[in-house]
Design a protein around this motif. Structure first.
Motif, PDB file in Angstrom:
ATOM      1  N   ASN A  74       0.826  -1.203   0.000  1.00  0.00           N
ATOM      2  CA  ASN A  74       0.000   0.000   0.000  1.00  0.00           C
ATOM      3  C   ASN A  74       0.866   1.262   0.000  1.00  0.00           C
ATOM      4  OD1 ASN A  74      -2.373  -1.501   0.101  1.00  0.00           O
ATOM      5  ND2 ASN A  74      -2.337  -1.586   2.329  1.00  0.00           N
ATOM      6  N   VAL A  75       0.347   2.301  -0.632  1.00  0.00           N
ATOM      7  CA  VAL A  75       0.974   3.621  -0.679  1.00  0.00           C
ATOM      8  C   VAL A  75       0.046   4.619   0.001  1.00  0.00           C
ATOM      9  CG1 VAL A  75       1.652   5.518  -2.194  1.00  0.00           C
ATOM     10  CG2 VAL A  75       2.257   3.187  -2.792  1.00  0.00           C
ATOM     11  N   TYR A  76       0.629   5.542   0.765  1.00  0.00           N
ATOM     12  CA  TYR A  76      -0.126   6.635   1.361  1.00  0.00           C
ATOM     13  C   TYR A  76       0.586   7.944   1.029  1.00  0.00           C
ATOM     14  CZ  TYR A  76      -2.078   2.745   3.952  1.00  0.00           C
ATOM     15  OH  TYR A  76      -2.673   1.554   4.281  1.00  0.00           O
ATOM     16  N   LYS A  77      -0.174   8.948   0.639  1.00  0.00           N
ATOM     17  CA  LYS A  77       0.468  10.200   0.221  1.00  0.00           C
ATOM     18  C   LYS A  77      -0.353  11.400   0.661  1.00  0.00           C
ATOM     19  CE  LYS A  77       0.388  11.600  -3.936  1.00  0.00           C
ATOM     20  NZ  LYS A  77       0.656  11.699  -5.383  1.00  0.00           N
ATOM     21  N   ALA A  78       0.334  12.545   0.756  1.00  0.00           N
ATOM     22  CA  ALA A  78      -0.298  13.827   1.033  1.00  0.00           C
ATOM     23  C   ALA A  78       0.390  14.875   0.184  1.00  0.00           C
ATOM     24  CB  ALA A  78      -0.191  14.181   2.513  1.00  0.00           C
ATOM     25  N   PHE A  79      -0.358  15.884  -0.235  1.00  0.00           N
ATOM     26  CA  PHE A  79       0.227  16.920  -1.081  1.00  0.00           C
ATOM     27  C   PHE A  79      -0.437  18.263  -0.805  1.00  0.00           C
ATOM     28  CE2 PHE A  79      -3.094  14.719  -3.445  1.00  0.00           C
ATOM     29  CZ  PHE A  79      -3.897  15.747  -3.920  1.00  0.00           C
ATOM     30  N   VAL A  80       0.316  19.315  -1.065  1.00  0.00           N
ATOM     31  CA  VAL A  80      -0.199  20.679  -1.013  1.00  0.00           C
ATOM     32  C   VAL A  80       0.331  21.401  -2.241  1.00  0.00           C
ATOM     33  CG1 VAL A  80       1.726  21.388   0.480  1.00  0.00           C
ATOM     34  CG2 VAL A  80      -0.310  22.822   0.333  1.00  0.00           C
ATOM     35  N   GLY A  81      -0.539  22.137  -2.904  1.00  0.00           N
ATOM     36  CA  GLY A  81      -0.131  22.782  -4.149  1.00  0.00           C
ATOM     37  C   GLY A  81      -0.724  24.168  -4.312  1.00  0.00           C
ATOM     38  N   TYR A  82      -0.230  24.853  -5.325  1.00  0.00           N
ATOM     39  CA  TYR A  82      -0.783  26.152  -5.685  1.00  0.00           C
ATOM     40  C   TYR A  82      -0.941  26.196  -7.194  1.00  0.00           C
ATOM     41  CZ  TYR A  82      -1.926  31.085  -5.544  1.00  0.00           C
ATOM     42  OH  TYR A  82      -2.598  32.273  -5.662  1.00  0.00           O
ATOM     43  N   GLN A  83      -2.172  26.466  -7.650  1.00  0.00           N
ATOM     44  CA  GLN A  83      -2.449  26.570  -9.077  1.00  0.00           C
ATOM     45  C   GLN A  83      -2.456  28.044  -9.478  1.00  0.00           C
ATOM     46  OE1 GLN A  83      -5.560  24.064 -10.468  1.00  0.00           O
ATOM     47  NE2 GLN A  83      -5.674  24.997 -12.494  1.00  0.00           N
ATOM     48  N   TYR A  84      -1.592  28.387 -10.433  1.00  0.00           N
ATOM     49  CA  TYR A  84      -1.395  29.783 -10.823  1.00  0.00           C
ATOM     50  C   TYR A  84      -2.367  30.224 -11.908  1.00  0.00           C
ATOM     51  CZ  TYR A  84       2.914  28.983  -8.253  1.00  0.00           C
ATOM     52  OH  TYR A  84       3.826  28.659  -7.272  1.00  0.00           O
ATOM     53  N   ASN A  85      -2.799  29.314 -12.732  1.00  0.00           N
ATOM     54  CA  ASN A  85      -3.743  29.576 -13.818  1.00  0.00           C
ATOM     55  C   ASN A  85      -4.327  28.229 -14.243  1.00  0.00           C
ATOM     56  OD1 ASN A  85      -1.948  28.351 -15.829  1.00  0.00           O
ATOM     57  ND2 ASN A  85      -0.709  30.209 -15.623  1.00  0.00           N
ATOM     58  N   PRO A  86      -5.206  28.181 -15.240  1.00  0.00           N
ATOM     59  CA  PRO A  86      -5.808  26.887 -15.599  1.00  0.00           C
ATOM     60  C   PRO A  86      -4.818  25.832 -16.091  1.00  0.00           C
ATOM     61  CG  PRO A  86      -7.109  28.704 -16.479  1.00  0.00           C
ATOM     62  CD  PRO A  86      -5.845  29.305 -15.954  1.00  0.00           C
ATOM     63  N   TYR A  87      -3.568  26.222 -16.367  1.00  0.00           N
ATOM     64  CA  TYR A  87      -2.646  25.302 -17.035  1.00  0.00           C
ATOM     65  C   TYR A  87      -1.380  24.962 -16.252  1.00  0.00           C
ATOM     66  CZ  TYR A  87      -5.583  27.217 -20.704  1.00  0.00           C
ATOM     67  OH  TYR A  87      -6.661  27.628 -21.433  1.00  0.00           O
ATOM     68  N   PHE A  88      -1.176  25.565 -15.090  1.00  0.00           N
ATOM     69  CA  PHE A  88       0.107  25.377 -14.412  1.00  0.00           C
ATOM     70  C   PHE A  88      -0.052  25.433 -12.899  1.00  0.00           C
ATOM     71  CE2 PHE A  88       4.038  27.221 -12.609  1.00  0.00           C
ATOM     72  CZ  PHE A  88       4.919  26.193 -12.944  1.00  0.00           C
ATOM     73  N   ALA A  89       0.649  24.510 -12.210  1.00  0.00           N
ATOM     74  CA  ALA A  89       0.644  24.483 -10.747  1.00  0.00           C
ATOM     75  C   ALA A  89       1.978  23.931 -10.259  1.00  0.00           C
ATOM     76  CB  ALA A  89      -0.512  23.620 -10.231  1.00  0.00           C
ATOM     77  N   THR A  90       2.251  24.124  -8.987  1.00  0.00           N
ATOM     78  CA  THR A  90       3.389  23.475  -8.326  1.00  0.00           C
ATOM     79  C   THR A  90       2.866  22.760  -7.096  1.00  0.00           C
ATOM     80  OG1 THR A  90       3.894  25.512  -7.085  1.00  0.00           O
ATOM     81  CG2 THR A  90       5.093  25.135  -9.148  1.00  0.00           C
ATOM     82  N   GLU A  91       3.520  21.636  -6.740  1.00  0.00           N
ATOM     83  CA  GLU A  91       3.085  20.843  -5.601  1.00  0.00           C
ATOM     84  C   GLU A  91       4.268  20.398  -4.746  1.00  0.00           C
ATOM     85  OE1 GLU A  91      -0.778  18.583  -7.628  1.00  0.00           O
ATOM     86  OE2 GLU A  91       0.881  17.405  -6.766  1.00  0.00           O
ATOM     87  N   ALA A  92       4.061  20.335  -3.445  1.00  0.00           N
ATOM     88  CA  ALA A  92       4.963  19.665  -2.525  1.00  0.00           C
ATOM     89  C   ALA A  92       4.247  18.404  -2.037  1.00  0.00           C
ATOM     90  CB  ALA A  92       5.319  20.567  -1.345  1.00  0.00           C
ATOM     91  N   PHE A  93       4.998  17.323  -1.798  1.00  0.00           N
ATOM     92  CA  PHE A  93       4.358  16.057  -1.479  1.00  0.00           C
ATOM     93  C   PHE A  93       5.184  15.259  -0.476  1.00  0.00           C
ATOM     94  CE2 PHE A  93       7.243  15.223  -4.954  1.00  0.00           C
ATOM     95  CZ  PHE A  93       7.868  14.042  -4.575  1.00  0.00           C
ATOM     96  N   TYR A  94       4.495  14.336   0.204  1.00  0.00           N
ATOM     97  CA  TYR A  94       5.124  13.303   1.021  1.00  0.00           C
ATOM     98  C   TYR A  94       4.435  11.986   0.690  1.00  0.00           C
ATOM     99  CZ  TYR A  94       6.255  10.244   4.882  1.00  0.00           C
ATOM    100  OH  TYR A  94       6.665   9.166   5.611  1.00  0.00           O
TER     101      TYR A  94
END
Length: 206
Positions: A74-94
């Motif tokens: 099994n895999v467990y994950k969490a992420f937080v991101g910011y979407q700048y416009n309809p086409y681009f975002a950045t994410e941090a994850f664990y």
């Protein structure tokens, strides 16, 4: 010229301006709805891929491959991101990538427990109001802890870690402010050791 005609032109102009303003506001609201902070969490399963002749060559100082591998977990994950416009975002994850179990002789086995955290850049392709596809790539700091032994003193087990690429693709359903996501990711660990992860996640947009 009659009064009705004198009034018709200004009223038409005002009406057109009001409609244009309303449409502009609606478009702006739709655009703003795709921007901002979001968080999410999910689960799924992982699978080991290793091109080395030794199934766990990065972790075992031995040329022997006299053991079996149980590489699904099994895999467990969490992420937080910011979407700048309809086409681009950045994410941090664990991500907790689960455990690969190596089974040696009748008296020993060992677990390789892996986790990773890092950042991704995300390219998004909106398809309609509620659906989008995405692809992402980034870097992950990963760690694999070795627990146990294979019952063979000639086999030296060792922990390992590194900083290597991660990439993936998936699809997302947007039910503002909620999101539902299904995705595939590959964690490209040292040498030929790779972990594939398949997950489903839910999230919330702020």
């Amino acid at each position: 010229m009659s009064k009705s005609r004198l009034l018709a032109a200004p009223l038409a102009t005002v009406s057109f301006a009001a409609v244009a303003l309303a449409l502009s506001g609606h478009a702006q609201a739709a655009s703003n709805a795709t921007e901002g902070l979001y968080v999410g969490a999910g689960t799924g399963f992982s699978s080991l891929k290793n091109d080395d002749s030794d199934e766990a060559g990065d972790f075992i100082d031995s040329g022997s491959d006299d053991f079996d591998v149980d590489d699904d977990d099994n895999v467990y994950k969490a992420f937080v991101g910011y979407q700048y416009n309809p086409y681009f975002a950045t994410e941090a994850f664990y991500t907790d990538l689960g455990t690969v179990q190596l089974k040696g002789n009748d008296f020993g086995n060992t677990d390789l427990k892996s986790k990773a955290y890092g950042v991704n850049v995300v390219g998004i392709l909106p398809i309609g109001q509620y659906f989008s596809l995405f692809a992402k790539a980034g870097m992950a700091k990963w760690e694999t802890d070795v627990d146990g032994n294979l019952g063979d003193s000639s086999v030296d087990l060792k922990d390992n870690d590194g900083f290597d690429p991660v990439y993936g693709a998936g699809a997302q359903v947007n039910l503002d402010p909620f999101l539902i996501r299904a995705e595939y990711e590959r964690y490209d660990f040292d040498s030929d050791y790779q972990v594939d992860a398949f997950t489903a996640s839910v999230g919330y947009k702020f």
